[in-house]
Write an enzyme that holds these catalytic residues in place. Structure first.
Site, mmCIF file in Angstrom:
data_model
loop_
_atom_site.group_PDB
_atom_site.id
_atom_site.type_symbol
_atom_site.label_atom_id
_atom_site.label_comp_id
_atom_site.label_asym_id
_atom_site.label_seq_id
_atom_site.Cartn_x
_atom_site.Cartn_y
_atom_site.Cartn_z
ATOM 1 N N SER A 64 -62.760 -34.000 10.487
ATOM 2 C CA SER A 64 -63.365 -33.557 11.759
ATOM 3 C C SER A 64 -64.109 -34.644 12.512
ATOM 4 O O SER A 64 -64.494 -34.428 13.671
ATOM 5 C CB SER A 64 -64.321 -32.393 11.512
ATOM 6 O OG SER A 64 -63.569 -31.241 11.288
ATOM 7 N N LYS A 67 -62.788 -35.534 15.814
ATOM 8 C CA LYS A 67 -63.053 -34.669 16.976
ATOM 9 C C LYS A 67 -63.988 -35.344 17.992
ATOM 10 O O LYS A 67 -64.015 -34.968 19.160
ATOM 11 C CB LYS A 67 -63.617 -33.322 16.493
ATOM 12 C CG LYS A 67 -62.595 -32.573 15.632
ATOM 13 C CD LYS A 67 -63.161 -31.350 14.925
ATOM 14 C CE LYS A 67 -62.109 -30.741 13.999
ATOM 15 N NZ LYS A 67 -62.627 -29.598 13.210
ATOM 16 N N TYR A 191 -53.297 -31.657 16.026
ATOM 17 C CA TYR A 191 -54.609 -31.455 15.387
ATOM 18 C C TYR A 191 -54.584 -31.905 13.920
ATOM 19 O O TYR A 191 -55.445 -32.663 13.471
ATOM 20 C CB TYR A 191 -54.992 -29.968 15.507
ATOM 21 C CG TYR A 191 -56.242 -29.608 14.752
ATOM 22 C CD1 TYR A 191 -57.509 -29.873 15.274
ATOM 23 C CD2 TYR A 191 -56.166 -29.019 13.486
ATOM 24 C CE1 TYR A 191 -58.657 -29.555 14.560
ATOM 25 C CE2 TYR A 191 -57.313 -28.692 12.775
ATOM 26 C CZ TYR A 191 -58.553 -28.962 13.307
ATOM 27 O OH TYR A 191 -59.689 -28.671 12.605
ATOM 28 N N TYR A 243 -71.680 -28.060 11.916
ATOM 29 C CA TYR A 243 -71.414 -26.614 11.814
ATOM 30 C C TYR A 243 -72.719 -25.850 11.599
ATOM 31 O O TYR A 243 -73.719 -26.165 12.247
ATOM 32 C CB TYR A 243 -70.404 -26.315 10.688
ATOM 33 C CG TYR A 243 -69.219 -27.237 10.726
ATOM 34 C CD1 TYR A 243 -68.366 -27.203 11.827
ATOM 35 C CD2 TYR A 243 -68.975 -28.153 9.721
ATOM 36 C CE1 TYR A 243 -67.273 -28.048 11.897
ATOM 37 C CE2 TYR A 243 -67.887 -28.996 9.779
ATOM 38 C CZ TYR A 243 -67.043 -28.936 10.871
ATOM 39 O OH TYR A 243 -65.976 -29.773 10.948
ATOM 40 N N VAL A 261 -64.620 -32.851 6.396
ATOM 41 C CA VAL A 261 -64.485 -32.346 5.029
ATOM 42 C C VAL A 261 -63.904 -33.388 4.058
ATOM 43 O O VAL A 261 -63.845 -33.144 2.858
ATOM 44 C CB VAL A 261 -63.663 -31.033 4.937
ATOM 45 C CG1 VAL A 261 -64.413 -29.867 5.526
ATOM 46 C CG2 VAL A 261 -62.290 -31.185 5.541
HETATM 47 N N1 GLU Z 1 -58.748 -30.515 9.230
HETATM 48 C C1 GLU Z 1 -59.885 -29.773 8.766
HETATM 49 C C2 GLU Z 1 -59.681 -28.310 9.058
HETATM 50 O O1 GLU Z 1 -59.271 -27.979 10.116
HETATM 51 C C3 GLU Z 1 -61.134 -30.294 9.420
HETATM 52 C C4 GLU Z 1 -62.389 -29.598 8.981
HETATM 53 C C5 GLU Z 1 -63.570 -30.527 8.844
HETATM 54 O O2 GLU Z 1 -63.431 -31.724 8.621
HETATM 55 O O3 GLU Z 1 -64.699 -30.045 8.938
HETATM 56 O O4 GLU Z 1 -59.934 -27.464 8.255
#
Ligand code: GLU
Length: 309
Positions: A64, A67, A191, A243, A261
Site C-alpha cells: 500500500s 498508493k 492495482y 488505516y 502489508v
Molecule cells: N495489496 C494489498 C491489498 O490490497 C495492500 C494492502 C496494504 O498494504 O495495506 O490487500
C-alpha cells in the site's frame, strides 16, 4: 560519525534483538515468504545524506505504500476532481473493509484504504492500457528514486490476483455505483501490480524526498508537485496512512506516514527527512510492528515529530 548515523544504527541494533516482531501477512500467499527477522531503516536528510542500517538494501513488497505514488499521479492527472470519487477523511475501519462502502454509496472514505486506492487506480487507468499505466508509474518511481533497477515482483502480483477476493468484491461493488469507469478486472490488474512493486528502504526514502521538500526534488531543485499538493498529500498520510491505526501512529510517531502489508512504512519529516523502515511482522491493524516502534524511537531521539518534542 554523524548523530543521525549513530541513532539509525542504534535503533536497527535494538530492533534486531527484539522478539515481539508481529505476524507476517499470509492472506497474499507470496508475502508469507518474507523473512520475519528482517529489519531495515533508511533516512535521507536535507543534505541528501543517507543514514541506513540493517537490511536497508533488500527489496520488499511495498504494497500500500505504492498508493502514495498513485495518488500523486492521479492528482496530477485530474486535480481536485479526484475528490468527487474518493473522500479524504480517516476511515477508522480496517484496510479492506466493505461495510463502510455500502453506507457511503460506493464512495470510498480516502485514497489509502483499499477501496479508495482501487478508485484512484481506475482514475489513472482511464484513457490508457493497463501496461502503459504500469510503465508510467514505474518510470515515475524510478525517476523519483533516481534508480532504474526498481521493478514489479510478478510472483507477488500473480499471488494477489489469484487470492484477492475482497478487493475483487470492492471493485465490483464500486462499479455498481459507477465509481469505477474501466472494466473492473483491468483496474484490479493494475492495482495488484502496483502493490507488488519491490523496493528497498533506501530506494523508498529516496523516492519520497519530494514530500519532505515542499514538492521539489532537493538534488535537482525540479518541482515534482506544487508545495500545496505536497502539503496535502502529507496531510492525508497523517490522517489515513495507517488505516484504523492512524491515530495511534500520529500519537506515537507524529509524522505523516504510509504503511504496507509487506511490512514497510514510509514516513515524512517535513523539511527534515524522508524515512523508510521495513520489518515484515504486522500488528493487528496490518501495520509493521517494529517499523512503528523504530519510527517512534527515531522521532523521539531527534525531536522530529511535527507536534514538537
Ligand atoms: N495489496 C494489498 C491489498 O490490497 C495492500 C494492502 C496494504 O498494504 O495495506 O490487500
Amino acid at each position: 560519525m554523524r548523530e543521525l548515523d549513530r541513532i539509525v544504527k542504534e535503533i536497527a541494533d535494538e530492533m534486531r534483538r527484539r522478539t515481539d516482531r508481529g505476524e507476517v501477512a499470509t492472506y497474499i500467499p507470496e508475502l508469507a515468504c518474507a523473512d520475519q527477522q528482517a529489519f531495515g531503516l533508511a533516512v535521507v536528510d536535507t543534505d541528501g545524506h543517507i543514514a541506513a542500517a540493517g537490511d536497508s538494501d533488500t527489496p520488499f513488497s511495498i504494497q500500500s505504500i505504492s498508493k502514495v505514488f498513485t495518488l500523486t499521479l492521479a492528482l496530477g492527472k485530474v486535480g481536485d476532481r479526484l475528490w468527487q470519487r474518493v473522500g479524504r477523511e480517516p476511515s477508522g475501519s480496517p484496510f479492506n473493509s466493505i461495510v463502510q462502502l455500502e453506507f457511503e454509496r460506493g464512495k470510498p472514505r480516502n485514497p489509502f484504504i483499499n477501496a479508495g486506492a482501487i478508485a484512484v487506480t481506475d482514475t489513472i487507468l482511464s484513457g490508457h492500457q493497463p501496461r502503459e499505466v504500469l510503465g508510467e508509474l514505474l518510470r515515475f518511481i524510478q525517476f523519483l528514486a533516481d534508480d532504474t533497477s526498481i521493478t514489479i515482483d510478478e510472483a507477488v502480483a500473480a499471488s494477489e490476483q489469484r487470492t484477492g477476493f475482497r478487493n475483487i468484491a470492492l471493485a465490483n461493488y464500486m462499479k455498481a455505483f459507477g465509481v469505477i469507469e474501466n472494466p473492473a478486472d483491468f483496474t484490479l490488474g493494475v492495482y495488484f501490480h502496483h502493490c507488488a512493486i519491490a523496493m528497498s528502504c533506501r530506494q523508498l526514502a529516496m523516492a519520497a524526498r519530494f514530500l519532505a521538500h515542499s514538492g521539489r526534488n532537493p538534488d535537482t531543485g525540479l518541482s515534482v508537485v506544487s508545495p500545496e499538493r505536497a502539503r496535502r498529500i502529507n496531510a492525508i498520510m497523517l490522517m489515513c496512512g495507517h488505516y484504523d491505526g492512524s491515530g495511534e501512529f500520529a500519537y506515537r510517531v507524529g509524522l505523516p506516514g504510509k504503511s504496507g502489508v509487506g511490512g514497510g512504512i514510509l514516513a515524512i519529516a517535513p523539511a527534515k527527512a524522508s524515512i523508510a523502515v521495513w520489518s515484515p511482522g504486522l500488528d493487528a491493524s496490518g501495520n509493521s510492528r517494529l517499523g512503528r516502534i523504530a519510527l517512534e524511537m527515531l522521532t523521539q531521539r531527534l525531536g522530529w515529530s511535527i507536534f514538537g518534542v
